[in-house]
Write an enzyme that holds these catalytic residues in place. Structure first.
Site, short mmCIF file in Angstrom:
data_model
loop_
_atom_site.label_atom_id
_atom_site.label_comp_id
_atom_site.label_asym_id
_atom_site.label_seq_id
_atom_site.Cartn_x
_atom_site.Cartn_y
_atom_site.Cartn_z
N CYS A 19 1.25 -5.62 -30.49
CA CYS A 19 2.68 -5.94 -30.65
C CYS A 19 3.44 -5.43 -29.41
CB CYS A 19 3.26 -5.31 -31.90
SG CYS A 19 5.03 -5.62 -32.01
N LYS A 32 2.32 -10.31 -43.08
CA LYS A 32 3.00 -9.74 -41.90
C LYS A 32 2.39 -8.38 -41.56
CE LYS A 32 6.28 -8.70 -38.91
NZ LYS A 32 6.27 -9.26 -37.56
C1 SIN Z 1 7.01 -8.32 -34.01
O1 SIN Z 1 7.17 -7.99 -35.19
O2 SIN Z 1 7.73 -7.91 -33.11
C2 SIN Z 1 5.88 -9.25 -33.66
C3 SIN Z 1 4.60 -8.72 -34.12
C4 SIN Z 1 3.54 -8.83 -33.09
O3 SIN Z 1 3.80 -9.28 -31.97
O4 SIN Z 1 2.43 -8.44 -33.35
#
Ligand code: SIN
Length: 314
Positions: free
Chosen positions: A133, A49
């Site tokens: 993001c 992640k």
């Molecule tokens: C998120 O954690 O909001 C998604 C991550 C991303 O879009 O890179």
């Protein structure tokens, strides 16, 4: 043809992968147990992640909303356990014998420098810098601003020898493909992950007369099959511009061997699976890989390398 040995093994930024389908950052890859599950699966790599300096956890919601089996909107807000935890996890994941990919999404240049430096000294194989993001209130995506992108890339130069890549937002105009490709080549980026969710879409519940996502007044990232053709276009546009010097992870609507094969034809070296993994289970990686082998065989290719970029024009 029958005796021809077909392989989906591939190479990304000089790192060898036994096959070419893995998980996408953001989907079931936040905790150690989730990462171990990916390690035990047929995913050809373990993508972690996107991490930030500190752990992020939100209690508000809803932050995700399914649009049937085809996809979803989400505004996860970079919930993660903090980069130091993922540095520690990476040691525990070595035993699965597959490449480990770190992802960083710092809120500032300094934060990204600190995290990339730490991952450079860790046991990860590749480092992805997420500049796309869309789900942080008040922050626009760095990848849509070439000045900010260049400042970041300049700061990330020479932090270590591990290959570094960029997770890119979808672009919709050749001028953006041109300017981003120029930066990618100038700053020796080794790979790109193409594409992140389509940011800032708005799903409205007509019966409740309201938004379906809580943060950012409902604006959120669109994921899943809706992305397929936008992802294909971005992969092809970058493949055409990057002179074979930069590896490409194709992501966005990969759900079976056909959607995987078209991304290889567009120019991807490997594929990441988000929505289909979220809505299915870890068997998805081998299912897609086997179907992709079938598509390679059908077209007379024996490897990803042979098929990569071999799109025909009518
Ligand atoms: C998120 O954690 O909001 C998604 C991550 C991303 O879009 O890179």
């Amino acid at each position: 043809m029958k005796d021809k040995k077909i392989t989906t093994a591939t190479t990304v930024a000089g790192v060898k992968f036994d096959s070419c389908v893995c998980n996408a950052s953001g989907v079931k890859c936040t905790t150690l147990e989730e990462l171990r599950e990916i390690g035990r699966s047929d995913s050809c790599a373990i993508v972690m992640k996107s991490s930030t300096m500190e752990e992020i956890h939100w209690d508000d919601g809803p932050r995700s909303y399914y649009l049937g089996e085809h996809g979803m909107v989400q505004s996860n807000g970079l919930q993660n356990l903090g980069y130091e935890t993922y540095v520690a996890f990476s040691k525990k994941l070595i035993k699965y014998g597959k490449p480990i990919i770190a992802s960083v999404a710092g809120s500032s240049i300094d934060a990204n420098v600190t995290m990339v430096t730490a991952y450079q000294k860790s046991t990860v194989d590749l480092i992805e810098v997420n500049i796309s993001c869309p789900n942080i209130p008040g922050k626009s995506q760095v990848g849509y601003d070439s000045k900010q992108t260049e400042e970041l890339l300049f700061a990330l130069l020479n932090l270590g020898c591990k290959p570094m890549g960029l997770k890119l937002p979808p672009y919709f105009d050749p001028a953006h493909w041109d300017s981003m490709s120029e930066l990618i080549l100038r700053y020796n980026i080794s790979f790109i992950t193409c594409i992140n969710s389509i940011g800032n879409v708005l799903v409205i519940d007509p019966w409740e007369r309201r938004t379906v996502i809580k943060p950012k007044k409902g604006y959120a990232g669109l994921c899943g099959e809706w992305l397929e053709y936008i992802a294909n276009a971005n992969i092809r546009a970058f493949y055409d511009r990057l002179e074979g010097k930069v590896s490409i992870f194709g992501v966005g609507g990969v759900k079976d061997g056909i959607s995987a094969f078209t991304k290889i034809l567009a120019g991807a070296d490997a594929l990441q699976v988000g929505n289909a993994f979220r809505q299915g289970d870890h068997k998805i990686f081998s299912t897609i890989d086997q179907q992709l082998e079938g598509m390679l065989e059908f077209h007379g290719f024996s490897s990803i390398q042979e098929a990569k970029g071999q799109l025909l024009y009518i």
